[in-house]
Design a protein around this motif. Sequence first.
Motif, PDB file in Angstrom:
ATOM      1  N   ALA A  81      79.484  28.425 -46.092  1.00 21.62           N
ATOM      2  CA  ALA A  81      78.170  28.641 -46.711  1.00 21.62           C
ATOM      3  C   ALA A  81      78.236  29.748 -47.754  1.00 21.62           C
ATOM      4  CB  ALA A  81      77.134  28.975 -45.641  1.00 21.62           C
ATOM      5  N   THR A  82      78.975  30.814 -47.464  1.00 26.29           N
ATOM      6  CA  THR A  82      79.075  31.930 -48.406  1.00 26.29           C
ATOM      7  C   THR A  82      79.835  31.520 -49.656  1.00 26.29           C
ATOM      8  OG1 THR A  82      79.038  33.497 -46.563  1.00 26.29           O
ATOM      9  CG2 THR A  82      79.801  34.321 -48.681  1.00 26.29           C
ATOM     10  N   SER A  83      80.884  30.724 -49.498  1.00 26.86           N
ATOM     11  CA  SER A  83      81.637  30.248 -50.659  1.00 26.86           C
ATOM     12  C   SER A  83      80.758  29.381 -51.564  1.00 26.86           C
ATOM     13  CB  SER A  83      82.860  29.453 -50.197  1.00 26.86           C
ATOM     14  OG  SER A  83      83.718  30.244 -49.409  1.00 26.86           O
ATOM     15  N   HIS A 146      75.378  23.679 -39.461  1.00 26.24           N
ATOM     16  CA  HIS A 146      75.096  25.109 -39.598  1.00 26.24           C
ATOM     17  C   HIS A 146      75.330  25.576 -41.032  1.00 26.24           C
ATOM     18  CE1 HIS A 146      74.963  26.668 -35.225  1.00 26.24           C
ATOM     19  NE2 HIS A 146      74.660  25.384 -35.240  1.00 26.24           N
ATOM     20  N   THR A 147      76.351  25.025 -41.663  1.00 29.66           N
ATOM     21  CA  THR A 147      76.631  25.391 -43.058  1.00 29.66           C
ATOM     22  C   THR A 147      75.452  25.038 -43.958  1.00 29.66           C
ATOM     23  OG1 THR A 147      79.019  25.096 -42.778  1.00 29.66           O
ATOM     24  CG2 THR A 147      78.153  24.980 -45.020  1.00 29.66           C
ATOM     25  N   ALA A 148      74.943  23.813 -43.817  1.00 22.77           N
ATOM     26  CA  ALA A 148      73.820  23.373 -44.643  1.00 22.77           C
ATOM     27  C   ALA A 148      72.604  24.271 -44.443  1.00 22.77           C
ATOM     28  CB  ALA A 148      73.477  21.925 -44.300  1.00 22.77           C
ATOM     29  N   PHE A 149      72.373  24.697 -43.210  1.00 17.67           N
ATOM     30  CA  PHE A 149      71.212  25.527 -42.916  1.00 17.67           C
ATOM     31  C   PHE A 149      71.408  26.970 -43.376  1.00 17.67           C
ATOM     32  CE2 PHE A 149      68.557  27.990 -39.856  1.00 17.67           C
ATOM     33  CZ  PHE A 149      67.322  27.501 -40.278  1.00 17.67           C
ATOM     34  N   CYS A 150      72.663  27.437 -43.409  1.00 18.61           N
ATOM     35  CA  CYS A 150      72.935  28.843 -43.717  1.00 18.61           C
ATOM     36  C   CYS A 150      73.103  29.128 -45.205  1.00 18.61           C
ATOM     37  CB  CYS A 150      74.194  29.303 -42.982  1.00 18.61           C
ATOM     38  SG  CYS A 150      73.998  29.464 -41.198  1.00 18.61           S
ATOM     39  N   PRO A 152      71.179  28.865 -47.944  1.00 20.08           N
ATOM     40  CA  PRO A 152      70.174  29.705 -48.609  1.00 20.08           C
ATOM     41  C   PRO A 152      70.145  31.142 -48.110  1.00 20.08           C
ATOM     42  CG  PRO A 152      69.138  28.121 -47.129  1.00 20.08           C
ATOM     43  CD  PRO A 152      70.575  27.727 -47.265  1.00 20.08           C
ATOM     44  N   PHE A 153      70.483  31.370 -46.849  1.00 24.71           N
ATOM     45  CA  PHE A 153      70.497  32.730 -46.318  1.00 24.71           C
ATOM     46  C   PHE A 153      71.632  33.545 -46.962  1.00 24.71           C
ATOM     47  CE2 PHE A 153      68.357  30.305 -43.009  1.00 24.71           C
ATOM     48  CZ  PHE A 153      67.270  31.105 -42.738  1.00 24.71           C
ATOM     49  N   ALA A 154      72.743  32.903 -47.251  1.00 18.76           N
ATOM     50  CA  ALA A 154      73.827  33.586 -47.954  1.00 18.76           C
ATOM     51  C   ALA A 154      73.533  33.703 -49.445  1.00 18.76           C
ATOM     52  CB  ALA A 154      75.141  32.826 -47.738  1.00 18.76           C
ATOM     53  N   ILE A 196      78.371  39.530 -51.316  1.00 20.39           N
ATOM     54  CA  ILE A 196      79.038  38.433 -50.615  1.00 20.39           C
ATOM     55  C   ILE A 196      79.164  38.755 -49.129  1.00 20.39           C
ATOM     56  CG2 ILE A 196      81.217  37.183 -50.392  1.00 20.39           C
ATOM     57  CD1 ILE A 196      81.583  37.468 -53.409  1.00 20.39           C
ATOM     58  N   ILE A 197      79.569  39.989 -48.809  1.00 19.90           N
ATOM     59  CA  ILE A 197      79.697  40.393 -47.412  1.00 19.90           C
ATOM     60  C   ILE A 197      78.340  40.350 -46.720  1.00 19.90           C
ATOM     61  CG2 ILE A 197      80.288  42.298 -45.870  1.00 19.90           C
ATOM     62  CD1 ILE A 197      82.675  40.890 -47.078  1.00 19.90           C
ATOM     63  N   ALA A 198      77.304  40.823 -47.413  1.00 25.40           N
ATOM     64  CA  ALA A 198      75.954  40.803 -46.837  1.00 25.40           C
ATOM     65  C   ALA A 198      75.501  39.373 -46.575  1.00 25.40           C
ATOM     66  CB  ALA A 198      74.985  41.512 -47.771  1.00 25.40           C
ATOM     67  N   GLY A 199      75.744  38.471 -47.532  1.00 27.56           N
ATOM     68  CA  GLY A 199      75.374  37.073 -47.346  1.00 27.56           C
ATOM     69  C   GLY A 199      76.139  36.428 -46.209  1.00 27.56           C
ATOM     70  N   ALA A 200      77.431  36.756 -46.087  1.00 28.43           N
ATOM     71  CA  ALA A 200      78.249  36.204 -45.005  1.00 28.43           C
ATOM     72  C   ALA A 200      77.751  36.683 -43.643  1.00 28.43           C
ATOM     73  CB  ALA A 200      79.706  36.588 -45.201  1.00 28.43           C
ATOM     74  N   MET A 201      77.407  37.955 -43.536  1.00 35.12           N
ATOM     75  CA  MET A 201      76.927  38.483 -42.257  1.00 35.12           C
ATOM     76  C   MET A 201      75.587  37.865 -41.873  1.00 35.12           C
ATOM     77  SD  MET A 201      77.993  42.487 -42.065  1.00 35.12           S
ATOM     78  CE  MET A 201      76.976  42.943 -43.458  1.00 35.12           C
ATOM     79  N   LEU A 202      74.703  37.706 -42.866  1.00 33.89           N
ATOM     80  CA  LEU A 202      73.404  37.099 -42.575  1.00 33.89           C
ATOM     81  C   LEU A 202      73.578  35.646 -42.137  1.00 33.89           C
ATOM     82  CD1 LEU A 202      70.392  37.632 -42.523  1.00 33.89           C
ATOM     83  CD2 LEU A 202      70.271  36.941 -44.923  1.00 33.89           C
ATOM     84  N   ALA A 203      74.450  34.917 -42.819  1.00 36.26           N
ATOM     85  CA  ALA A 203      74.714  33.527 -42.442  1.00 36.26           C
ATOM     86  C   ALA A 203      75.334  33.459 -41.045  1.00 36.26           C
ATOM     87  CB  ALA A 203      75.647  32.879 -43.465  1.00 36.26           C
ATOM     88  N   PHE A 204      76.222  34.399 -40.735  1.00 31.72           N
ATOM     89  CA  PHE A 204      76.861  34.434 -39.413  1.00 31.72           C
ATOM     90  C   PHE A 204      75.819  34.630 -38.309  1.00 31.72           C
ATOM     91  CE2 PHE A 204      78.740  36.764 -35.883  1.00 31.72           C
ATOM     92  CZ  PHE A 204      79.855  36.002 -35.583  1.00 31.72           C
ATOM     93  N   VAL A 205      74.904  35.568 -38.520  1.00 29.50           N
ATOM     94  CA  VAL A 205      73.865  35.834 -37.516  1.00 29.50           C
ATOM     95  C   VAL A 205      72.958  34.617 -37.334  1.00 29.50           C
ATOM     96  CG1 VAL A 205      71.812  37.215 -37.015  1.00 29.50           C
ATOM     97  CG2 VAL A 205      73.882  38.321 -37.829  1.00 29.50           C
TER      98      VAL A 205
END
Length: 267
Positions: A81-83, A146-150, A152-154, A196-205
Amino acid sequence: MADRNFSATRIPGFAAIAIAAFVILYLPIFTLVIYAFNAGQSIAVWEGVSLHWFARAWDNEAVKSATLRSLVIAVSASAIATSVATMAALGTTRRPNFRGQTFIYVMINQPLMVPEIVTAVALLIFFGVVKQATGYQGLGYLILAHTAFCIPFAYLPIRARLEGMDLSLETAAADLYASDWQTFRYVTLPLLFPGIIAGAMLAFVISLDDVVITEFVKAGGQDTLPTYMLGQMRRAITPEVNAISTGLLALTVVLLTAFFLLTRKKG
């Protein structure tokens, strides 16, 4: 004339309403955490302090399996999702305005606007067709869902970071005959990395905590930690669920705190 010194905090009753809101939001969570340390079997009667339920959850093979599965899905989904979100953010911010730009924003952020249950049903139908055609029943469906849903959060923190970046450094790199890839590798990416790190962490949560989409997409034996806990709530409820919830809450708080520190404006 409008009062430029207006502050909502000076409105009568503001403090009382704010305190009441915090109590309503966080008192149940504090109660859950406290009863995770209850020595007894009951989740409503206090019988002393103990770490028994944390030890029991730690030794529970079903909890370990669900936790590992949740981490695999969350790490994979957040990375993909972050990529995708990074490429989408670059494509929508590092170019002049174009026709259809608003439509693209809407499509990227669509999972945020549509009720999650609708997305879950749509994914259930789509993956059902794919399963019949391919026969594949693995975790790939959950990762893709999960990727599709995450995405926009990233996308949101990455886009926000890009919009706050000064273009002068990238322009200077181009003036010094740097290629597009060199400009991105040595100028844009280092500046964009906190976003990018912030988006990845938000998507992870978001992926780690998801229940609705997981419930609709998962196959038998593919319980994640949240869906395992939901299943336990339908049976005999013990403080073990509180202990698992407390651990999940602690992880979420750590990641969200890191997200806040990365995205806050300095100075």
